[in-house]
Design a protein around this motif. Structure first.
Motif, PDB file in Angstrom:
ATOM      1  N   VAL A  86      -0.291  -3.257  -6.317  1.00  0.00           N
ATOM      2  CA  VAL A  86      -0.988  -3.618  -5.080  1.00  0.00           C
ATOM      3  C   VAL A  86      -1.226  -5.121  -4.963  1.00  0.00           C
ATOM      4  O   VAL A  86      -1.478  -5.623  -3.860  1.00  0.00           O
ATOM      5  N   ASP A 119      -2.961  -1.120   7.756  1.00  0.00           N
ATOM      6  CA  ASP A 119      -2.489  -1.041   6.376  1.00  0.00           C
ATOM      7  C   ASP A 119      -3.008  -2.214   5.561  1.00  0.00           C
ATOM      8  O   ASP A 119      -3.377  -2.053   4.391  1.00  0.00           O
ATOM      9  N   ASN A 161       0.849  -1.191   0.000  1.00  0.00           N
ATOM     10  CA  ASN A 161       0.000   0.000   0.000  1.00  0.00           C
ATOM     11  C   ASN A 161       0.881   1.237   0.000  1.00  0.00           C
ATOM     12  O   ASN A 161       1.086   1.868   1.023  1.00  0.00           O
ATOM     13  N   HIS A 184      -5.218  -1.630   2.362  1.00  0.00           N
ATOM     14  CA  HIS A 184      -4.720  -2.173   1.105  1.00  0.00           C
ATOM     15  C   HIS A 184      -5.765  -3.044   0.429  1.00  0.00           C
ATOM     16  O   HIS A 184      -6.113  -2.852  -0.741  1.00  0.00           O
TER      17      HIS A 184
END
Length: 646
Positions: free
Chosen positions: A519, A329, A211, A333
């Motif tokens: 990603v 996170d 991320n 993400h």
């Protein structure tokens, strides 16, 4: 015959009346197949295709790649289960494991035979006409695809952990890093397992991890992480907080958007999630981020600002704070940066393309190969990944309903125009001219963006001579209106100029290919190891930095059964590379070249120049990685699939 782009693509306003009628009829047929719906339970409110058309199902080539990965996952699970039996921790009958091995061996034999057949057909000595007919019949026959899907179903059964294994890896088993490592039997342990506790690794993940799109510059001390001047000076030697702010060297990751998520349960065990704020700085004369402070729960007035510490009294509190950030996170993400803003964004454009750009349209030819597999994989996610009892429900912190709601709101709030890479980087204050010199995602992404933009410009200018051609293109205007309207994609405005059309197509291709790669593929290298990044906390966040212990830190990590589920899920999602960027082929065997217009596909045409630009970008990124302290490979063109297909 395999589907290919038209030999002479044309704009609708340049066609004869009869040709326009043909386009109209083809679009009517396509619109009957590609219907909108926004009532799919897993993503309720997000427009997707109502019923998956047959043409959107994966190629045999994709299925073979997938099965190879799933076989490796199944072997690892069998090895874990065997080890548990050998240690006397599991009562599983080893005859079941032998049966699973036999199933895998049979599938491998069948796949090997098919791959030999495919290779033989591709390089055999048959005449071209016979080759096309025989191969098309052999490979695209429904029975072949059905066989491969049947293999996948059998392997999925092997991957589902039996009761004896779940019991052996249950909630009572003590958390140790050694036990987490022991889940990697035949699958290599990712390097992050040995570096994730390092503060500089933690900071680097903001600019080169899964991320890398949240870090932003701040011009004042954030209220959510009110570090004092004394705390700052103790962390960054020879610097002051005022100087860092004045020089633009202070940055944050603020996870406030996660407030929509309501923590849930797994097997009766509570899961936890907060919305931390993490502060980072670039020291004077430096070029890379260092972590300076974390507030684990800004919503709690008593939550302390924690800072890096080497002494034993504060060490484990800081490790716990970093884990709190990593869990936040992981949620941001997976639900925001990944699912919502690549997969679901691209599906809206893909459906509109099929409904409003005729196959004769040059933009249909340009875009559709960048949508290959997207509708299929999104449907698979909506029916297995983000459903009650699925991996997201198990691994991540939220109730499945609140996780789904978070993804939906992240998709519907995304502004396509503001999300364009150069504008997004500028808005976050992290451009190449800022003190944040080491930002590999930014630098490599801009390189790829430039290559795509040049390719799109040369392609579009081949068919559009002036702005009036864009305004007068009824199909393009209907396409853009549908994406903004039926597709509910904010910031996707009807193009009025050639440049605005170039921007829309550049962003579309970049999102479907490079942004998704950035990603998606760190999931395997970084996120498959649960102690490094995971989806939920299993104990409440600390309310002090003092006096915490390593066992308390470990208790915040997931049960091993879920760590193994996380490993399986993210190993799969991060392993499948299908058709690298710049590769344009038919989705039907024997996969001929897609473009046929010599103005595009000629030896010195735009496509050849694009492919050359990608080769140069590959060389440049490889050279950068040779100089980087931590190589960043996710945006090497050879490792960027053309479409969001996994």
């Amino acid at each position: 015959m395999p589907q290919q782009a038209p030999l002479s693509p044309s704009l609708p306003q340049n066609d004869t009346a009869a040709e326009r009628q043909d386009r109209k009829e083809q679009l009517a047929e396509s619109q009957a197949q590609y219907e909108w719906t926004d009532t799919v339970p897993a993503v309720d409110g997000v427009p997707v295709v109502k019923v998956l058309p047959k043409a959107e199902k994966p190629s045999v080539e994709w299925w073979l790649k997938l099965l190879g990965i799933v076989i490796e996952m199944a072997k690892n699970v069998i090895a874990v289960e065997t080890s548990l039996v050998e240690q006397g921790l599991s009562s599983l009958d080893t005859a079941l494991l032998d049966a699973d091995r036999a199933v895998i061996a049979a599938i491998e034999k069948d796949i090997a035979g098919l791959e030999v057949k495919l290779a033989g057909d591709l390089i055999g000595h048959k005449g071209l006409a016979a080759l096309a007919g025989d191969c098309l019949h052999m490979v695209e026959a429904e029975v072949v695809t059905a066989d491969l899907q049947n293999h996948a179903t059998k392997l999925k059964g092997i991957l589902e952990l039996r009761g004896a294994t779940l019991a052996a890896l249950g909630k009572e088993r003590p958390r140790t890093l050694e036990n987490y490592l022991d889940l990697f039997k035949t699958i290599p342990v990712p390097a992050i397992a040995y570096t994730f506790q390092d503060d500089l690794e933690f900071a680097h993940l903001r600019v080169g991890g899964p991320n890398s799109v949240l870090i932003e510059a701040v011009s004042a001390i954030p209220s959510g992480c009110a570090i004092t001047a004394e705390q700052y000076a103790a962390v960054v030697a020879g610097d002051t907080l005022d100087a860092a702010l004045e020089d633009g060297r202070l940055f944050q990751c603020d996870y406030a958007p996660l407030s929509i998520i309501e923590p849930g349960l797994w097997n009766g065990i509570a899961k936890y999630l907060t919305c931390p704020v993490a502060l980072f700085a670039v020291p004077p004369g430096g070029d890379s981020l260092v972590p300076i402070a974390i507030n684990c729960d800004p919503s709690n007035a008593a939550s302390p600002v924690m800072t890096p510490a080497m002494d034993s009294a504060h060490e484990w509190g800081w490790e716990m704070a970093k884990l709190v950030v990593q869990v936040a996170d992981g949620n941001y993400h997976e639900l925001f940066a990944h699912l919502a803003r690549t997969h679901l964004v691209i599906e809206a454009i893909a459906v509109a393309t099929q409904r409003h750009l005729a196959q004769q349209h040059p933009l249909n030819a340009l875009l559709v190969r960048h949508f290959e597999g997207t509708m299929f994989i999104n449907e698979a996610a909506a029916t297995s990944l983000i459903t009650p009892g699925g991996p997201i429900d198990h691994i991540f912190a939220g109730t499945i309903q609140s996780s789904q709601k978070a993804a939906v709101e992240a998709r519907l709030s995304f502004d396509f125009a503001k999300g364009m890479l150069p504008l997004d980087i500028e808005a976050r204050g992290v451009g190449a001219g800022t003190p944040l010199a080491v930002y590999p995602y930014r630098d490599d992404a801009l390189l790829i963006w430039g290559a795509i933009e040049t390719w799109v410009r040369e392609y579009i200018e081949t068919y559009y001579a002036e702005d009036d051609d864009v305004v007068g293109d009824a199909e393009v205007q209907a396409w853009a209106a549908a994406i903004a309207g039926s597709g509910k994609l904010t910031g996707f405005s009807a193009p009025q100029t050639v440049q605005s059309l170039i921007d829309l197509c550049t962003m579309t291709i970049f999102t479907a290919s490079a942004q998704h790669a950035a990603v998606n593929f760190p999931q395997k290298d970084i996120m498959e190891y649960a102690p490094a990044v995971t989806g939920a906390l299993w104990q409440s966040v600390p309310d002090t930095q003092d006096g915490n212990t390593k066992p308390q830190w470990l208790s915040m990590m997931p049960p091993e059964a879920l760590a193994l589920e996380q490993l399986k899920t993210l190993y799969l999602l991060g392993s499948l590379y299908y058709r690298p960027l710049g590769t344009y082929r038919s989705p039907q065997f024997p996969y001929p070249q897609w473009f046929r217009d010599p103005k595009i596909s000629g030896a010195s045409g735009p496509l050849a120049r694009f492919q050359s630009a990608l080769e140069q970008a590959e060389e440049q990124i490889v050279a950068r990685n040779a100089q980087r302290r931590r190589p960043y490979t996710y945006l090497q063109p050879s490792l960027i699939p053309s479409s969001t297909n996994i």
